[in-house]
Design a protein around this motif. Structure first.
Motif, PDB file in Angstrom:
ATOM      1  N   PRO A1111       0.802  -1.228   0.000  1.00 38.74           N
ATOM      2  CA  PRO A1111       0.000   0.000   0.000  1.00 38.74           C
ATOM      3  C   PRO A1111       0.831   1.273   0.000  1.00 38.74           C
ATOM      4  O   PRO A1111       0.298   2.343  -0.282  1.00 38.74           O
ATOM      5  N   LEU A1112       2.132   1.163   0.293  1.00 37.01           N
ATOM      6  CA  LEU A1112       2.971   2.357   0.372  1.00 37.01           C
ATOM      7  C   LEU A1112       3.901   2.531  -0.816  1.00 37.01           C
ATOM      8  O   LEU A1112       4.563   3.562  -0.934  1.00 37.01           O
ATOM      9  N   LEU A1113       4.000   1.539  -1.684  1.00 38.96           N
ATOM     10  CA  LEU A1113       4.889   1.622  -2.831  1.00 38.96           C
ATOM     11  C   LEU A1113       4.067   1.550  -4.114  1.00 38.96           C
ATOM     12  O   LEU A1113       3.240   0.640  -4.275  1.00 38.96           O
ATOM     13  N   ASP A1114       4.308   2.489  -5.001  1.00 37.86           N
ATOM     14  CA  ASP A1114       3.566   2.519  -6.257  1.00 37.86           C
ATOM     15  C   ASP A1114       4.031   1.387  -7.171  1.00 37.86           C
ATOM     16  O   ASP A1114       5.228   1.107  -7.296  1.00 37.86           O
ATOM     17  N   ASN A1115       3.061   0.752  -7.841  1.00 41.38           N
ATOM     18  CA  ASN A1115       3.344  -0.281  -8.848  1.00 41.38           C
ATOM     19  C   ASN A1115       4.310  -1.328  -8.317  1.00 41.38           C
ATOM     20  O   ASN A1115       5.218  -1.787  -9.027  1.00 41.38           O
ATOM     21  N   THR A1116       4.140  -1.714  -7.070  1.00 46.51           N
ATOM     22  CA  THR A1116       5.014  -2.706  -6.463  1.00 46.51           C
ATOM     23  C   THR A1116       4.171  -3.681  -5.656  1.00 46.51           C
ATOM     24  O   THR A1116       3.268  -3.276  -4.922  1.00 46.51           O
ATOM     25  N   SER A1117       4.463  -4.944  -5.819  1.00 41.84           N
ATOM     26  CA  SER A1117       3.795  -5.984  -5.031  1.00 41.84           C
ATOM     27  C   SER A1117       4.842  -6.965  -4.548  1.00 41.84           C
ATOM     28  O   SER A1117       5.988  -6.957  -5.011  1.00 41.84           O
ATOM     29  N   GLY A1118       4.450  -7.793  -3.610  1.00 41.01           N
ATOM     30  CA  GLY A1118       5.350  -8.800  -3.067  1.00 41.01           C
ATOM     31  C   GLY A1118       4.653 -10.137  -2.976  1.00 41.01           C
ATOM     32  O   GLY A1118       3.433 -10.215  -2.797  1.00 41.01           O
ATOM     33  N   ALA A1119       5.422 -11.197  -3.094  1.00 48.01           N
ATOM     34  CA  ALA A1119       4.891 -12.555  -3.005  1.00 48.01           C
ATOM     35  C   ALA A1119       5.744 -13.347  -2.038  1.00 48.01           C
ATOM     36  O   ALA A1119       6.985 -13.291  -2.096  1.00 48.01           O
ATOM     37  N   CYS A1120       5.073 -14.066  -1.133  1.00 52.28           N
ATOM     38  CA  CYS A1120       5.746 -14.988  -0.222  1.00 52.28           C
ATOM     39  C   CYS A1120       5.479 -16.397  -0.736  1.00 52.28           C
ATOM     40  O   CYS A1120       4.353 -16.885  -0.655  1.00 52.28           O
ATOM     41  N   VAL A1121       6.487 -17.014  -1.297  1.00 53.73           N
ATOM     42  CA  VAL A1121       6.339 -18.281  -2.005  1.00 53.73           C
ATOM     43  C   VAL A1121       7.018 -19.383  -1.196  1.00 53.73           C
ATOM     44  O   VAL A1121       8.195 -19.258  -0.830  1.00 53.73           O
ATOM     45  N   GLU A1122       6.276 -20.435  -0.947  1.00 50.14           N
ATOM     46  CA  GLU A1122       6.832 -21.568  -0.204  1.00 50.14           C
ATOM     47  C   GLU A1122       7.733 -22.391  -1.112  1.00 50.14           C
ATOM     48  O   GLU A1122       7.468 -22.557  -2.300  1.00 50.14           O
ATOM     49  N   PHE A1123       8.811 -22.921  -0.538  1.00 44.65           N
ATOM     50  CA  PHE A1123       9.648 -23.886  -1.239  1.00 44.65           C
ATOM     51  C   PHE A1123      10.012 -24.994  -0.259  1.00 44.65           C
ATOM     52  O   PHE A1123       9.892 -24.843   0.955  1.00 44.65           O
ATOM     53  N   LYS A1124      10.443 -26.128  -0.801  1.00 46.02           N
ATOM     54  CA  LYS A1124      10.792 -27.255   0.057  1.00 46.02           C
ATOM     55  C   LYS A1124      12.138 -26.998   0.701  1.00 46.02           C
ATOM     56  O   LYS A1124      13.138 -26.751   0.023  1.00 46.02           O
ATOM     57  N   CYS A1125      12.165 -27.060   2.014  1.00 51.40           N
ATOM     58  CA  CYS A1125      13.392 -26.784   2.747  1.00 51.40           C
ATOM     59  C   CYS A1125      14.448 -27.838   2.432  1.00 51.40           C
ATOM     60  O   CYS A1125      14.140 -29.013   2.179  1.00 51.40           O
ATOM     61  N   GLY A1126      15.678 -27.421   2.485  1.00 50.36           N
ATOM     62  CA  GLY A1126      16.765 -28.376   2.409  1.00 50.36           C
ATOM     63  C   GLY A1126      16.944 -29.077   3.746  1.00 50.36           C
ATOM     64  O   GLY A1126      16.622 -28.538   4.799  1.00 50.36           O
ATOM     65  N   GLY A1127      17.471 -30.298   3.694  1.00 48.95           N
ATOM     66  CA  GLY A1127      17.690 -31.039   4.929  1.00 48.95           C
ATOM     67  C   GLY A1127      17.573 -32.528   4.707  1.00 48.95           C
ATOM     68  O   GLY A1127      17.540 -33.023   3.566  1.00 48.95           O
ATOM     69  N   MET A1128      17.495 -33.259   5.823  1.00 50.68           N
ATOM     70  CA  MET A1128      17.377 -34.707   5.768  1.00 50.68           C
ATOM     71  C   MET A1128      16.060 -35.112   5.110  1.00 50.68           C
ATOM     72  O   MET A1128      15.035 -34.462   5.286  1.00 50.68           O
ATOM     73  N   LEU A1129      16.117 -36.234   4.379  1.00 53.37           N
ATOM     74  CA  LEU A1129      14.893 -36.845   3.892  1.00 53.37           C
ATOM     75  C   LEU A1129      14.374 -37.823   4.933  1.00 53.37           C
ATOM     76  O   LEU A1129      14.928 -37.926   6.040  1.00 53.37           O
ATOM     77  N   ARG A1301      12.949   9.192   4.772  1.00 51.19           N
ATOM     78  CA  ARG A1301      12.853   9.106   3.317  1.00 51.19           C
ATOM     79  C   ARG A1301      11.541   8.456   2.938  1.00 51.19           C
ATOM     80  O   ARG A1301      11.208   7.384   3.414  1.00 51.19           O
ATOM     81  N   PRO A1302      10.738   9.080   2.093  1.00 42.07           N
ATOM     82  CA  PRO A1302       9.441   8.507   1.741  1.00 42.07           C
ATOM     83  C   PRO A1302       9.611   7.240   0.945  1.00 42.07           C
ATOM     84  O   PRO A1302      10.524   7.111   0.129  1.00 42.07           O
ATOM     85  N   ARG A1303       8.708   6.280   1.195  1.00 37.59           N
ATOM     86  CA  ARG A1303       8.715   5.041   0.446  1.00 37.59           C
ATOM     87  C   ARG A1303       8.001   5.250  -0.874  1.00 37.59           C
ATOM     88  O   ARG A1303       7.032   5.964  -0.975  1.00 37.59           O
ATOM     89  N   GLY A1304       8.451   4.574  -1.863  1.00 36.27           N
ATOM     90  CA  GLY A1304       7.846   4.701  -3.174  1.00 36.27           C
ATOM     91  C   GLY A1304       8.909   4.964  -4.222  1.00 36.27           C
ATOM     92  O   GLY A1304      10.100   5.022  -3.959  1.00 36.27           O
ATOM     93  N   ARG A1305       8.471   5.152  -5.410  1.00 29.98           N
ATOM     94  CA  ARG A1305       9.436   5.408  -6.482  1.00 29.98           C
ATOM     95  C   ARG A1305      10.010   6.811  -6.348  1.00 29.98           C
ATOM     96  O   ARG A1305       9.329   7.750  -5.966  1.00 29.98           O
ATOM     97  N   PRO A1306      11.292   7.002  -6.716  1.00 31.28           N
ATOM     98  CA  PRO A1306      11.887   8.340  -6.629  1.00 31.28           C
ATOM     99  C   PRO A1306      11.284   9.269  -7.657  1.00 31.28           C
ATOM    100  O   PRO A1306      10.764   8.839  -8.663  1.00 31.28           O
TER     101      PRO A1306
END
Length: 1306
Positions: A1111-1129, A1301-1306
């Motif tokens: 909501p504070l950055l113009d033309n910007t979005s974010g995605a939280c994407v799950e991935f399989k963790c590394g480690g023991m099987l 400093r304001p957030r958003g595009r310069p």
């Protein structure tokens, strides 16, 4: 030179108050050099060389100064570095002695400042590479400037997984003057330093009071007299040097309080003197006297008499006939002149117990005495045998027994302790069993209480079994089972205090050779990716099969005793790999091919949550947690807790205690999932009401429920002399009385109420109560703060507050048993006349109460108008039966109507909770058959702390969506919480709990069932009427090659391609992606085997997630994407670093990679190919990186809860926060720039979906010189591991923005 000064300043400020040593200075300069070299790559190499030369000059200069300092202070003591200071601000230990004129910060009470003190944000500038993890204060100031104050007074250090170093068993060094360091060489063998972050406590003002001095000695030293004592403090400044002129602090610099040398010793008698001569020298009977004296002449006098008279029989007078025998009967028991028995009767807590009858045990028992107000008793002329015992009896207490102890001097003692009567409650319930005909089975149950239950009764299908139950124990053994012995079994335990029934256990008796587990799996559907074609029916769901976790009969060698029986269960015996065609490629999928009996899974059953204050949301930090009478742990710093449910538990009762006594103890009956996994629960605690001062020598009345301008529900009347010390002494001084009332007229208090408002009736059945208010009391002496008892006191309840006339005759006073969570009857409230108030005649319900221990009390009536309400939860708004959510906590609050049964209730009367299973949940509720709107229920649902949404009721009610057909839906009056106000939340609904009419076919299919139809409610099909919640999600999709239902831990299958390798512990990993473009974009993670030889190149699963706008950055979005963790099987033999590919939808080009993540991956080869700018690939890290890397990792026993916590941190861009508002520019791992593609051109994402083989070939063709020209230089640096071409300026997502400093595009 300005730059040199800027670098040197942090080093100077970080100098400890003792004289620094040469090694310390060298280390600081070395760290500053390393920090400067780690600056962003856009700084020119020439500037780095120049700056390092200047740093070398500074190093030589500081080394000379340090040498002089060491020569000037050769005896400077080495100061121990505290790890963490989380106590009261200002009490932190500080290193060294302060300079002249500057107060030691340990002396300053920072809590008294006008602006107080505050913690900084968390800093994490170093990774545990090289020799360890160094979070130097100098380096932190170098990067963050003035974000750390000049003189911090405390430091905290925690790992990125929020563990204290002590909890990890690691050796660390920390101080607010230097910072933090952890060295690998100092750790236990085989371990390395964790990744730590730190924060500092900074004073926000300059002027503070010093801490109070100790209290001076009391001005009076004689016993029984009162004097005064004082303490003082000074106004100081934390600035260096201290400001000139007079310092002004708010408040007084001196405090005084009354004191005394203590009460004078309690007056006691001397030993009895010898008997005097008989009043007659011969002839008839006379008397003789003995005396004793009081050791003190002050009041009060010694209790009892100073003289004692006894008859005596002199010898016959000379010349007279012998005297006739005395008519005085012989003492019983046989008298022993000169012998005395004395003792005390106290409660389990040591408080005096008056009015107890003391008996000499025998046949028959002989009454000797009754205890006085101090709990003491005495009997004369008794010489008991060596094996004699005394018993004490009192109403409301279990009898106590104690031996008589003699010392050979004619004085015997016995001290008896009585425990409060407690109704029995079940601690072990019988478990269901499956047997073949001819086998044996044993059922077990066990109850606890005071006194312990000594009789057990067993029932089969509700009928008492005569002759087969062992009355003194809870075992039922059945030999050579026959089919007709199948059915339900339960036990009932009884004692003098009452009875309790166990939960029923189902016994299944199979014929010889009859299978209990079918080899053919049951249908179970999973959704295929969107690129896969639909089948003939238009569905993308595929049947992967499942094996029901039903029990199997044990073999002949299986033990049939109580407990410890693991048993056999139906489970997966064989799986097959299928290939599903999807858009020019094949998708691997494993399906269940065969079921069979095997050892039952033993998942951990957990309850997790957070404990907070109901009014402010303040967490209960380090509060005590009890199960029954046993302490099992503490809450965390943020109020979090985890309770492992003991095996065979049917009802989990937990008590939360605030060690600082600011909050009232909370006794909660917590729902849990018996099949395993964790259930999340928010626990609210009431704040203890501020105490009022009362005169113990006068009568007092404390109103109950007068808050909010309402009329009180009642009052607590304490007559003069009602307050008692534990010794039984009446206390007439100043009393600080705190009475906290839970007012059911405020619906918001329902979440903070204790227990689940249930009690055990005479038959041992758990029966609900309807409350009119609860209250907790705390009485203490005004001066010393010692706890006081009270009794008897009077509880008066305003009859005008009872809205249902029939409740007036059934109102009772109850107290809560904190171990069982059940309410126990204290007394009956009866109608009595009242006085006039506000020109109205008031009528009261009056009852009496003794307060001898800290318990919660309740004004309740039993209610027998009960029903069950069927509720289901779904993963989305489609309400597919195979997409139901399990492990959802459903809460139902019964709302009480106003007189006349209106549709708008005004108070709550009861609350219940249940956890959804594969067939939903059935919740008890009050109901009425005469009027549909007599009772109303407010229902909510939560999953891992997330509130689920109810079906809408406006602008138009849709019966198909609600799940209840007309006309019954109209009778229920369904309405969502936003029905009248669209601004309200959509997470609750209300219904009128209209009891179904058995003669109306429309009302015999749910969602309300009569109380005797619980089994019908639990087994109702999905097509029957029920009420619904659903989960509101952004576009998200999950696909596992090995199917697993996260709501059912028992559905886990051990396989190399399983997404979760361990069913006891689930580790969720997310990567944060920033997308710069005008839309929201789908982002996919493709997860294949990376380094394990058994899985290399094989698919684990797919994850799709739609980005969320910032909501504070113009033309910007974010995605939280799950991935399989590394480690023991799952075999726990080798680790696999999953090859993760992140591909955004649309015409997107990768523009930046987090610098720390890039460096980490380069230090942990092999590197994944990253030559295509439309994607990002990596081998999953084995370390739990944090927000500084854009990777978020959470481990939990519940997979969904682990993912919810990780997503909340990812949205917030921190390692310890939680947010549902996307902050796309914080804590990001990779950045893409997305543009609108030309018409008719497919994106890489779409090409991967439609033709993955061709898309991958295209990627390989594009890997060449053209790609080198198009890609940003730093991307090629990351791919090749070496610089290539000139360095270009770029924006790094992980870089911190300057304040203001304001957030958003310069």
């Amino acid at each position: 030179m300005a730059q040199v000064a800027q670098v040197a300043q942090p080093v100077q400020l970080a100098r400890p108050t003792q004289m620094a040593r040469v090694a310390q200075v060298a280390r600081m300069v070395q760290m500053a050099q390393m920090a400067w070299m780690a600056r962003p790559t856009q700084m020119a190499r020439v500037a780095q060389v120049t700056q390092m030369a200047r740093l070398a000059q500074v190093a030589r200069l500081l080394a000379v100064l340090a040498m002089l300092a060491v020569m000037g202070a050769p005896c400077a003591a080495r100061v121990e570095e505290p790890l963490e200071n989380d106590s009261e601000p200002g009490k932190a230990g500080t290193a060294g002695k302060p300079r002249k004129g500057v107060p030691d910060l340990e002396e300053l009470d920072l809590g008294t400042a006008g602006k107080g003190a505050a913690w900084t944000s968390w800093f994490n500038i170093d990774h545990p590479g090289g020799d360890g993890d160094h979070e130097s204060l100098a380096a932190i100031r170098f990067y963050y400037g003035d974000r750390v104050c000049a003189r911090p007074v405390a430091i905290q250090a925690r790992s990125t997984e929020w563990h204290l170093p002590a909890a990890l068993g690691q050796v660390v060094h920390a101080s607010p003057e230097r910072g933090f360091r952890c060295l690998h060489r100092e750790q236990p063998p085989g371990t390395a330093c964790a990744n730590y972050h730190v924060r500092f406590l900074c004073p926000a003002g300059d002027v503070f009071w010093s801490h109070w001095s100790p209290w001076s000695p009391c001005s009076r030293s004689a016993c029984g007299t009162r004097g005064s004592q004082s303490r003082s403090r000074r106004c100081r400044s934390s600035r260096s040097p201290a400001p000139l002129g007079e310092l002004r602090c708010r408040g007084r610099d001196t405090e005084r309080r009354p004191c005394s040398a203590g009460p004078c010793p309690e007056p006691t008698w001397t030993e009895w003197g010898a008997w005097g001569p008989c009043s007659r020298s011969c002839g008839r009977s006379g008397t003789r006297v003995r005396r004793r004296s009081c050791r003190t002449a002050k009041n009060p006098p010694c209790p009892g008499r100073a003289t004692e008279v006894q008859k005596c029989r002199p010898s016959p007078c000379p010349g007279n006939a012998p005297a006739a025998p005395s008519a005085v009967p012989a003492p019983s028991p046989p008298g022993c002149p000169g012998h005395t028995l004395r003792g005390t009767v106290v409660t389990a807590g040591g408080a005096a117990l008056p009015g107890a009858s003391v008996y000499l045990e025998g046949r028959p028992r002989v009454l000797l005495a009754r205890s006085d107000a101090w709990g003491r008793f005495a009997a004369s002329g008794l010489c008991p045998g060596p094996a004699a015992n005394l018993s004490a009896h009192r109403d409301g207490f279990a009898p106590g027994l104690a031996p008589i102890v003699t010392n050979g001097s004619g004085v015997a003692e016995a001290h008896l302790k009585l425990r409060r009567l407690e109704k029995p409650y079940m601690v072990l319930h019988p478990a269901g069993r499956v047997r073949e005909a001819g086998q044996d089975v044993t059922f077990c149950c066990k109850a606890s209480g005071t006194p312990a239950p000594h009789k057990y009764y067993w029932y089969h299908n509700g009928t008492l079994l005569e002759g087969t139950a062992e009355r003194s124990s809870g075992r039922l053994a059945l030999r050579g089972l026959a089919p007709e012995q199948a059915g339900t079994y339960h036990c009932k335990a009884s004692s003098e205090a009452g009875a309790i029934r166990s939960a029923p256990a189902q016994l299944t008796v199979l014929a010889q050779g009859q299978p209990s587990c079918r080899a053919e799996p049951e249908p179970s559907l999973v959704e295929l990716p969107s690129e896969c074609p639909q089948d003939a029916s238009g569905s993308r769901y595929y049947n992967v099969g499942r094996c029901p976790a039903s029990p199997c009969p044990g073999g002949p060698a299986e033990p049939s005793g109580c407990g410890g029986e693991s048993g056999l269960c139906c489970g997966v015996r064989r799986m097959e790999l299928r290939q599903v065609p999807c858009a020019g490629s094949v998708l691997p999928l494993k399906v269940v091919a065969e079921c069979g009996c095997g050892p039952c899974a033993q998942p951990r059953v957990l309850v997790q949550g957070r404990v907070t204050a109901a009014d402010t949301g303040e967490p209960l930090r380090f509060g005590h947690i009890f199960l029954g009478g046993k302490k099992v742990g503490f809450t965390g710093y943020q109020g979090s807790f985890t309770i492992e449910v003991p095996p065979d538990t049917q009802r989990l009762v937990a008590r939360f205690v605030d060690g600082q006594q600011r909050l009232v103890d909370a006794v909660k009956v917590l729902p849990f999932d018996r099949r395993g996994g964790a259930v999340y629960q928010e626990v609210k605690m009431l704040r203890r009401k501020e105490p009022v001062e009362l005169d113990g020598g006068r009568s007092n009345a404390i109103p109950l429920g007068e808050a909010g301008g309402r009329e009180p529900v009642g009052e607590l009347v304490l007559p003069a002399g009602a307050f008692l010390r534990p010794s039984g002494e009446v206390f007439n001084g100043t009393v600080k009385a705190s009475v906290t009332f839970v007012d059911p007229r405020d619906v918001g208090t329902a979440s903070a109420a204790s227990s689940d408002l249930s009690f055990a009736d005479a038959e041992g059945e758990i029966v609900p109560l309807r409350t009119y208010g609860m209250f907790a009391v705390d009485f203490r002496e005004g001066d010393s703060g010692a706890a006081l008892q009270a009794g008897p006191v009077q509880v008066r309840m305003d009859a005008g507050q009872v809205w249902m006339a029939e409740h007036l005759q059934k109102m009772k006073l109850w107290s809560l048993n904190p171990e069982s969570g059940l309410w126990e009857e204290e007394g009956v409230l009866r109608l009595a006349g009242g006085g006039r108030r506000k020109r109205e005649e008031r009528t009261f319900l009056v009852g009496n109460l003794e307060i001898r221990e800290r318990r919660l009390f309740n004004l309740d009536v039993p209610e027998d108008r009960r029903c069950f309400v069927k509720v289901r939860a779904y993963s989305n708004e489609k309400f597919n039966p195979y997409e139901q959510l399990e492990g959802v906590v459903i809460n139902l609050i019964n709302l009480e109507p106003q007189p006349g049964f209106p549709s708008n209730p005004r108070a709550w009367g009861r609350f219940d909770s249940a956890v959804t299973g594969p067939n939903g949940a059935c919740l008890p509720a009050f109901c009425d058959a005469r009027r549909p709107d007599a009772y109303t229920a407010l229902v909510t649902a939560t999953l891992g702390g997330e509130e689920l949404e109810a079906v809408a009721s406006s602008p138009k009610l849709n019966p198909n969506a609600v799940g209840v057909a007309q006309p019954y839906l109209g009778k229920l009056g369904y309405r969502r919480s936003d029905h009248e106000d669209a601004a309200l939340k959509k997470t609750a609904f209300q219904i009128n709990v209209a009891k179904p009419d058995p003669n109306n076919v429309d009302e015999n299919n749910g969602p309300v069932y009569s109380y005797r139809s619980l089994r019908e409610c639990e087994e109702a099909p999905a097509s029957a009427n029920h009420l619904r919640f659903y989960r509101v999600e952004v576009d998200k999709y999950e696909y596992n090659v090995v199917p697993f239902k996260e709501s059912d831990v028992t559905s886990w299958t051990g396989d190399y391609l399983a997404w979760w390798p361990n069913p006891q512990e689930f580790r969720a990993c997310f990567i944060k992606v920033q997308l710069e473009g005008p839309q929201e974009y789908m982002v996919r993670s493709r997860n294949v085997g990376g380094s394990h030889p058994r899985t290399r190149g094989q698919l684990y699963g797919l994850r799709d997630s739609r980005s969320v706008r910032d909501p504070l950055l113009d033309n910007t979005s974010g995605a939280c994407v799950e991935f399989k963790c590394g480690g023991m099987l799952f075999d726990q033999s080798l680790v696999d670093r999953t090859l993760v590919s992140i591909v955004p939808q649309g015409s997107c080009r990768r523009t930046a990679i987090n610098g720390l993540l890039r460096d980490y991956l380069s230090r942990h080869p092999p590197l994944a190919d990253n030559n295509h700018t439309g994607a990002f690939s990596m081998l999953a890290p084995l370390d739990p990186l944090g927000h500084n890397y854009g990777i978020y990792t959470v481990t939990d026993q519940n997979p969904r809860l682990a993912k919810e916590i990780a997503i909340g941190r990812c949205f917030a861009g921190t390692s310890d926060g939680f947010s549902r508002e996307m902050r796309a520019g914080e804590g990001t791992a990779v950045t893409f720039e997305c543009q609108e593609r030309p018409a008719g051109r497919e994106s890489l994402f779409q090409r991967l979906l439609s033709a993955p083989a061709e898309a991958l070939a295209e990627i390989r063709r594009e890997m060449g010189s053209s790609e080198l020209r198009r890609a940003p230089p730093e991307v090629m640096d990351f791919a090749s591991g070496a610089p290539s071409g000139p360095t270009a300026t770029r924006r790094t997502p992980s870089s911190q923005r300057r304040p203001g400093r304001p957030r958003g595009r310069p």
